[in-house]
Design an enzyme around this catalytic site. Sequence first.
Site, PDB file in Angstrom:
ATOM      1  CG  ASN A  50     -68.575  12.073 -48.788  1.00  0.00           C
ATOM      2  OD1 ASN A  50     -68.222  10.928 -48.998  1.00  0.00           O
ATOM      3  ND2 ASN A  50     -69.148  12.797 -49.737  1.00  0.00           N
ATOM      4  CB  CYS A  59     -70.555   6.158 -50.528  1.00  0.00           C
ATOM      5  SG  CYS A  59     -70.152   7.690 -49.647  1.00  0.00           S
ATOM      6  CG  HIS A 118     -60.805   5.104 -55.444  1.00  0.00           C
ATOM      7  ND1 HIS A 118     -61.381   6.296 -55.077  1.00  0.00           N
ATOM      8  CD2 HIS A 118     -61.628   4.134 -54.982  1.00  0.00           C
ATOM      9  CE1 HIS A 118     -62.507   6.052 -54.412  1.00  0.00           C
ATOM     10  NE2 HIS A 118     -62.665   4.740 -54.346  1.00  0.00           N
ATOM     11  CD  GLU A 160     -66.478  11.154 -53.583  1.00  0.00           C
ATOM     12  OE1 GLU A 160     -67.121  10.120 -53.859  1.00  0.00           O
ATOM     13  OE2 GLU A 160     -66.580  11.761 -52.497  1.00  0.00           O
ATOM     14  CB  CYS A 192     -63.663  10.028 -51.016  1.00  0.00           C
ATOM     15  SG  CYS A 192     -64.041   8.556 -51.986  1.00  0.00           S
ATOM     16  N   GLY A 215     -62.021   6.178 -51.110  1.00  0.00           N
ATOM     17  CA  GLY A 215     -60.796   6.795 -51.597  1.00  0.00           C
ATOM     18  C   GLY A 215     -59.690   6.749 -50.566  1.00  0.00           C
TER      19      GLY A 215
END
Length: 279
Positions: free
Chosen positions: A11, A73, A164, A213, A222, A225
């Site tokens: 990521n 994040c 989410h 995302e 993520c 997530g």
Amino acid sequence: MEFTKMHGCGNDYIYVNGFIEEIAAAKKPELVRRLSDRHFGIGADGVIFINRSSEADFEMEMYNADGSRGEMCGNGIRCVAKFVYDKSMTDKKSVSVVSAGHIKYLDMTVKNGDVDTVKVNMGTPILKATDIPVISDNEEVIDEEIEVDGTIYKMTCVSMGNPHAIIFMDDVASLNIEEIGPRFENHLRFPNRINTEFVKVIDRHTVEMRVWERGSGETLACGTGACGVVVACVLNGLTEAEVTVKLLGGELHIVWDRAENLVYMTGPAETVFEGEIHI
């Protein structure tokens, strides 16, 4: 402008030292879109500016690849910790970072003078539908039906600072995420759009996950997530509260401490390269 390209489990974000680089807020969305472009820019899932803060040791100002502002994040914030330590902006191995008004606490593991892994206290999961937000007749959205393109799915919704929707499936490898991801992201039940995790439970301590995302599309990982997935797994009785989450870009270790009602995430943070770009 000087920048550093970093990633956590694939990521990837472009990191800018806001202590040095002064960029007008109005110019940032377009700049982010240009820098994030993988063909005409540097290429990334977004851009993170590391700024001074009166609330915490540092501020993380995060943008998605489409120029929209992101609240949190998990992979990105681990890289913030590595950035500030490796660049001697702090000599502390435990720091606080604020993003969109929410403070997270990070503990770094250092090897050969550089940060290797970072453990993040991701805070308390938000389950109230109106706070996530998701439109529902129920106070919490756990194993609730949603119709997307004529197909009925079961979703569990969690916010870890950003929203989410977790969908459990028997197979995620063959999922056409490029088609179904945007359908979830822009569904009318999600007023602020949604990040969607498609999850296969392997055993009581291991799950496999793919993620779409909002504002970035499918990413290799993520962090928020993965945290939301473990919370959803426990709420549905599918796993224990300590789980390894397998993502396309690597693995994250997630623990939901039920006594404290806090979620902890541990994972890698890596520097790819540094450079300078004319803006």
